[in-house]
Each structure stands twice: as structure tokens, then as C-alpha cells.
Enzyme design. Sequence first.
Site, PDB file in Angstrom:
ATOM      1  N   ASP A 109      -7.182   8.659   3.690  1.00  0.00           N
ATOM      2  CA  ASP A 109      -6.313   8.991   2.754  1.00  0.00           C
ATOM      3  C   ASP A 109      -7.433   8.667   1.621  1.00  0.00           C
ATOM      4  O   ASP A 109      -8.183   8.114   1.465  1.00  0.00           O
ATOM      5  CB  ASP A 109      -5.299   7.081   1.841  1.00  0.00           C
ATOM      6  CG  ASP A 109      -4.791   7.415   1.187  1.00  0.00           C
ATOM      7  OD1 ASP A 109      -4.222   7.839   0.545  1.00  0.00           O
ATOM      8  OD2 ASP A 109      -5.671   6.239  -0.057  1.00  0.00           O
ATOM      9  N   ASP A 163      -4.654   1.893   2.572  1.00  0.00           N
ATOM     10  CA  ASP A 163      -4.440   0.653   1.824  1.00  0.00           C
ATOM     11  C   ASP A 163      -2.871   0.908   1.619  1.00  0.00           C
ATOM     12  O   ASP A 163      -3.252  -1.041   0.883  1.00  0.00           O
ATOM     13  CB  ASP A 163      -5.557   0.890   0.773  1.00  0.00           C
ATOM     14  CG  ASP A 163      -5.281   1.072  -0.377  1.00  0.00           C
ATOM     15  OD1 ASP A 163      -4.538   2.475  -0.721  1.00  0.00           O
ATOM     16  OD2 ASP A 163      -6.499   2.444  -1.326  1.00  0.00           O
ATOM     17  N   ASP A 170       1.267   3.964   3.647  1.00  0.00           N
ATOM     18  CA  ASP A 170       0.071   4.588   4.769  1.00  0.00           C
ATOM     19  C   ASP A 170       0.659   3.050   5.783  1.00  0.00           C
ATOM     20  O   ASP A 170       0.066   3.875   6.849  1.00  0.00           O
ATOM     21  CB  ASP A 170      -1.619   4.126   4.571  1.00  0.00           C
ATOM     22  CG  ASP A 170      -1.881   4.629   3.494  1.00  0.00           C
ATOM     23  OD1 ASP A 170      -1.379   6.095   3.520  1.00  0.00           O
ATOM     24  OD2 ASP A 170      -3.190   4.532   2.523  1.00  0.00           O
TER      25      ASP A 170
END
Length: 911
Positions: free
Chosen positions: A339, A650, A654
Amino acid sequence: MTASDTPLVPATADPTPWALPPQAVLVEVGSSDAGLTAEQARTRLAEVGPNRLAPPARTPWWRRVLSQFDDVLIYILLVSAVLKAIVGDWIDFTVILAVAVINAAIGLIQEGRAEKALDGIRGMLSVHAQVRRDGAWAQVDADDLVPGDVVRVRSGDRVPADLRLLTGVNLRVDESALTGESVPASKSVDAVPAEAGVGDRSSMLFSGTLVSAGTGTGVVVETGETTEIGRIQTLISEVDSLETPLSRTLDAFGKRLAVLILVMAVVMVVIGRVFHGFETPELVSAAIGFAVAAVPEGLPALVTITLALGVQQMARRRAITRRLPAVETLGSVTTICSDKTGTLTKNEMTARTVRTAGHEYAVSGIGYAPDGAVSLDGSPAALPEHPDLRRLTEVMMLCNDARIVHEPGGEGDGWRLVGEPTEGALRTLGLKAGLDPSGWRRVALVPFESENKYMATLTEDPEGGLHVLVKGAPDRVLDRCSTQTGPDGRPEPLDRGFWSAQIDEIGAQGLRVLAAARASAAPGSTTLAPEDVDAGLELVGLVGIVDPPRPEAVEAIAQCQDAGITVKMITGDHSGTALAIAREMGIVRDGDAPAATKVLTGAELEAMSTEELRAVVEDVDVYARTSPEHKIRIVSALQSHGQVVAMTGDGVNDAPALTQADVGVAMGIKGTEATKEAAEVVLADDNFATIERAVEEGRRIYDNLRKSVLFLLPTNGAQSLVILVAVLLGWALPLQPVQVLWINMVTAVTLSLALANERAEPDIMSRAPRDAKASILTPAYLRRILLVSVLIGGATMAVYFIERDQGMGVAEAQTTAVTMLALGQLAYLFNCRFLDRSSITLAVLRGNRAIWYSAASLIALQAVFVYAPFMHSWFGSAPIGLREWGITLGLAIVVFLLVEAAKALGRARQR
């Protein structure tokens, strides 16, 4: 239509409420601006259920316990325990059963991360909501919301359900946990296209997100499990847990080993009975001795303890492992899908460049700490010498509601933002430039609204002059300007073409562009209205803002690439921003491939079939505007090519992909609880560089596991070979089964775990990732195991028959044979310290104290075996002299040298 006229049960709602006008959505859900009546709400609550995420069905405890024993190595453990019970060794029987139970307990403690992830998501939901019932506003439990309820939200509220916006004033919502986008999303009542992704549905408010600014009302369109966050829960619960590479290889190896032991035992019994006429009791004793010798009952415990030691070591390096096998899996990772927001970047907006009519200034430093400076052509730009820069920083710093607070000893660098990230970046820009805002006073304000996309203030300077200061979207600000600030700080005619080109150029770098303008106000003015800033402004300049990369992450990505690990960025941000950051971090390297082939958007991915995605997934470096489903598809497509995938993140968005990945890695500081619970590894410092260190640690642990297995199997092989050859040739057994148990026990207690503490090999991060499908033992290592089994087993038989020929009694000869096994295994332990490098070096004597502790313990225990009278009665041993010790030590050194010769031959073949 009034609230009382609306149907009790909502009509079938359109699946895309964001694409309909507000009034049409109200009709779809059977409601009105006045909301529902209490009676309607009760009826609908009975129909659709409470607005909460239901816990998944739990597996019965007894099935969870039994599943921990469903492993071929555990079967081998249990068979070994039975065999030891048959020979009457109840102490060893108890120890082996204890190992099996401990393994099961560890598995039970570590499992269930997906269930905990769902608990983490449920904890994000709002507890209360402001809802309009019976025409009046009231506070109700968020669980009682139903489709059709009209809900009111304001700054600081957590959105209690999925809402279609009906009204909004300056409404912005932090959706980073859901979409991954670092900047709060501006919300509007205007409909958006039906095909818009989650991050582009500006007319929707999603359950679990946080209102950053403004107020609004919306009608509930989805509750509970049908909300976006509920769909994520469903995705997590539907993701299958994947076997780790180690579990696959050990399972396959254990099955082959079990079959081999069974076949060899049968062959041995048949030959002993048919060709040599052994009695049945004697054959049963020999078969038990062979099986006990051959079964590496210490292997599961060895693997568990080695991984546990690795967990401790990784924790010291700021990577907390929630599941033991993840330690080893990290070492075989071939692709890291990361990410962007908060993982590769700091999630702290930073002004990177300042453009005025005369100059382009660079801004150093990252984050909200005022560490850095504004420079021109590499030299510091002082405000007194650059009036155009002074004008711009005045607008950006004073037309601003954010505050930068210094908290000594606080988290990170101690600087904390109070307000919106973009305004924080502009506030820090003023501090870096050296502007002192004291003495300026705000008189009036036109707040930012998504319809206008600018903010304006009427501000009084320290001398009493009044100024209109404006900042906002560059196109909206440019339309209101007729002049521009020149290099000397004085107004000059506006060059619109120049500014349009500059906006495009800065935006192409992946920066968010904001414009600043100003005008003088009439003395005595006390109010400011939107029409006061519609025209006649002076454009001061532009500022380019970015969520900056973590410097240590750039270096870590380069190290991963050197180790043969591909890094891919998966983000909810726009493709231009994502590609620019990826280039800056070295994820995308400009080469032959055009940029278009390196970036794939969520909309493009949505249009692809699974086969089409698999065809391009390895070539694409950046995935932008992605949804949780997209991330799972990307990870699955990579896994279809045999990739071992680590996914970092985070946000709640995700969590499903972290569960799907071979290793899920969550951020410990900024990560949501749902993400941490879905992950196998949590980074205590939110530092991407820690992932690289964790991969190195994983490779070291796998090396040590391989060294331990490479050591353990020949020791079992040598013992079983002694019994097998004796039976096949019709000889007397050189070892009693109880003596085999002794040497198994003593080496398991002393030598087996010594290699778990070995340091990393020098080339560990310059190797390509190992093939996850490959066996833990290569053909070369299997040949080495066979060679060492023959060498130690042959030496053991040799000393037994030599001693018998010299007239020594059976007990003394068997004791010498057991001592040969012990010293031969100790010598081979030093061979195993380096997998392929030569051990004929002083380095083999350094670097691992556990080796020497183990060697001293083994010799001490063997001395007890040889000389303690009670051992003579328990194990049939007898005292031996210095001559026997000398012979066994000399043969052990010969074993060491012959193994080193075989390793040298292997290196020559590789070259």
C-alpha cells in the site's frame, strides 16, 4: 409525500444510489426528507436486522483441537510415542506426547486471525447516530438504523451506515482506512457515474469513515453486512488460508519418509525371517529399534523452536510475528505488494515546490516538522530578498485553519498536526520559510466548500492594513484573477497561458496543486462574502504538495530488488500521483516499457477477466484507484504464477488482501485493528525498511532450518543403518533399542538446537528467492545425508566389530559404538555450520556459542553413560578406556574431513 405516507417496507433500492439524485434515492428507499416514523423504523429493523456486523460461525473447539494433530510429522511423533511405549520407555513416551501437545497448543493460540480481524472491523463502527424520527432529531443506537433513516453528521463523527448525501456544507471525510487515499475526500450531493469506484463516489458517506470537516445529512441506503465495510468482512471470511512453503515441503517430505520407514521395516523383517532365521521376538525388537532410530521425532519440535527463536529475533528488529510459519515464509517471498499511503509514504502531506511568476523554489524536509528550508537554485531563499515568496507564504499560512503543535517526547519527531493534512503542509511551509504570523488578525472568513473549492479570509496585517487572502483549486482561483505578483512583489498583467502550463507541469509530477491569490480590502471592512472574491484578484503563485516517500523505504526497495524481490504499489490514489511516487521510490524505472504498461487502474482491472489479469499482472508495477476486491484479485493472480506474495497495508481496505497473501504485513502505529488482526506480521515502527530486515531474518531462519534438518536426518540415518545392515546380513545387533533411544535423546537435548542460532550467511540478501515449490532438501543435500549416514553408520559398525575381534565384551563394544555415534554426530555438526562453504576454517569455531555449550553437554552426558553404574544397569553400557575414546575421536575427525571433501566436490560441480 410525508413520513407517514411512506411505505412501511422500503422498495427495492437501486444498487447505485450514488448515481441517482437525492430525491430519487429517497423514493427508492421509501423515505422522505422528514425521515421515518418510529413505527416504520421498528418494522424495517425486524425486516433487515440490526446495523452491525454479525460474528462468523465458530468452528467447534474439539474440531479445532483435532485439526492441530492433522499433520504427517505429528503422526510420526505419535507413532514414535507408541513405539517407545512398546519398548517400555515411558519417560521418552511422555516427552514426545508433551511435544505433540505443545505444538497443538501453539497452533490454537496462533490461529483465528481472520475472526479477530472481523472483531477489529466491528469495533470501528459508530455507537450512536443523530437520526430524524417522527419529524424530530434524536440520538439512537447505531445498531437500530435502517434503510430510509435520515442521519445527521458533523466534524469528528464516525459515519454510522452507508449514506446517500442529501445536504452538505463544507463536508470532507477521511476515507483513508477504506480507500487508501491520504487526502480527505470532498463530498457533494451531486450524482456521479454509476461505474465510479468507491474513492470517486463523492455523493456517498461510508460506514466507519470519519468526518474531517463540515456538516451534512444523508439517507441510509445500506446497513450491517451490506455496507462497504460489511462487504470487506465478507471478503475476509471467504479468503482461504494458504499453506506456507515450509509446511508444504515438510508435509511432502514427512509422507515420503513415513512410507520409506514402513517399507524398509517390512523388508528387514522379511529378510531377517526368511534368509537368516531370526526369532519373532528378536525381529520385533529389531524392527522397533529400526523405526525408533529412523523416525526423526525431534523434527517437529526442532522446526517449532527454531521458528520461535526467529520470532524473538524479529521482534528485536521491530517486526512482531503473530504466526510462527510466517517467519519462514518471509524468507521465500518473491513479490511484495505494498500500500502507498502510510506504508511507502509518511501519510504527512508536504509542500515540495513553490512556483511564482519569477521563480521556482524548492522545499526540503518532509512531514509536519518545520525541519528544512525554502531554496532557489540551491541557495536559501530569505523572505526579505524574495518578496514574491513572502506574499505566497503569507497567503498559504494565514488563509489556513490548521495548527502545528510541538509535543516534546511525543510520537515520532514530536510535531503533530491539528487540522487537515493539506493545510498542515502549507502551515509548515510558512514555518520553513521563516514567516512569523504573529500580529496578523483574521477579521472574516469564507469557508472552503466543495462547490467553490477555495477558502478566503479577510485578514488585518500588523500595520492595520486589510487584505483578502484566497487559496484553493488552481482553476477556480485563476478564473478570479486579473493580475499576478511579479518577482519584485508588485502586481503585473496576468499571463494565463504560463500559469496553465505550470499547473499541468506540477500536476504531472504527481503533486497536488494549490493556488494562492490576494487583494487589498477597503479600510474598515468587517465582512467577506463569496461575491467579494469573484474577480479582480492578484495571483501570487502555486504550491505543489505530496505525501512524501519514506527515505528509508527507498533504500529498502533497492535492497529488495537486489535480493530478487519485486515490489509493486497497490493504492487507492490517482494513477498520476501513484506513478510519480513509484518513480521516486525506484519501483518504476524508466526504460523501454511505456508508462501506460506500468500502471493499471481499478476501472481497467474491473474490465479484465481473470485470465487477462494473470497475463499482465507480473508486468504492472503500480495499481491505482483499487478496491478491496481488486487487491485480492491482484494477489491471487500473482500467486497463480507461483509467486510467494507479501502484502503490506494499514487500512481496513487492505485486510482482505492481507488475509489472501502468503504473508500479511500490517503497520503497527497507523494500522487499524482490523488490519493488524488480519496480518501475520505487524511492523512496530510502520517502516517499510523493517520488511526488508524481516525478509533477511526469514531467509536466515530457513537456512538454519535446512542446516538443522541436514544435521538431524543423517544422525537418524546412521543409527537405523546400523540395525538394518546387521539384520540384512544376519549379524548380531551392534546396538540395543534402548541404546538407540539414549543417543536419540542425548543428541536431541544437546546438538539439535545448536544450529538455530547460526548467523546469516554473507550472501543471504544477494541470492534470488528460493523456489517455494522446491523441497527443503535438494538432490545434492539428499546425497550428502546418505553419505554421512553411511560414514557414521559404517564407523559405528566398524568399532563394534573391531572391539569384539579384540576380545572385548558385548557391553563394552556396544558402549564404544554408542560413543562413536555421539562423536561422529558432533563432528558432523561443524560440517553443517556452513551449508556449502568450507568448514575447514577458523570461522567454524566462532560466531555461535551454542555450538560449544552443546558439545560440552554432549560429552558430559556421554561420560555419564559410559561411567555411571546406574546407567550400566539401565542401558547395558560399560566403562571404556582411553584407547576406545581415541579410536572414536580419530574416526570422527575422518568423518568431518570426508564430508568437507564431498562439499568441495559439490562446489566444483557448481562452478
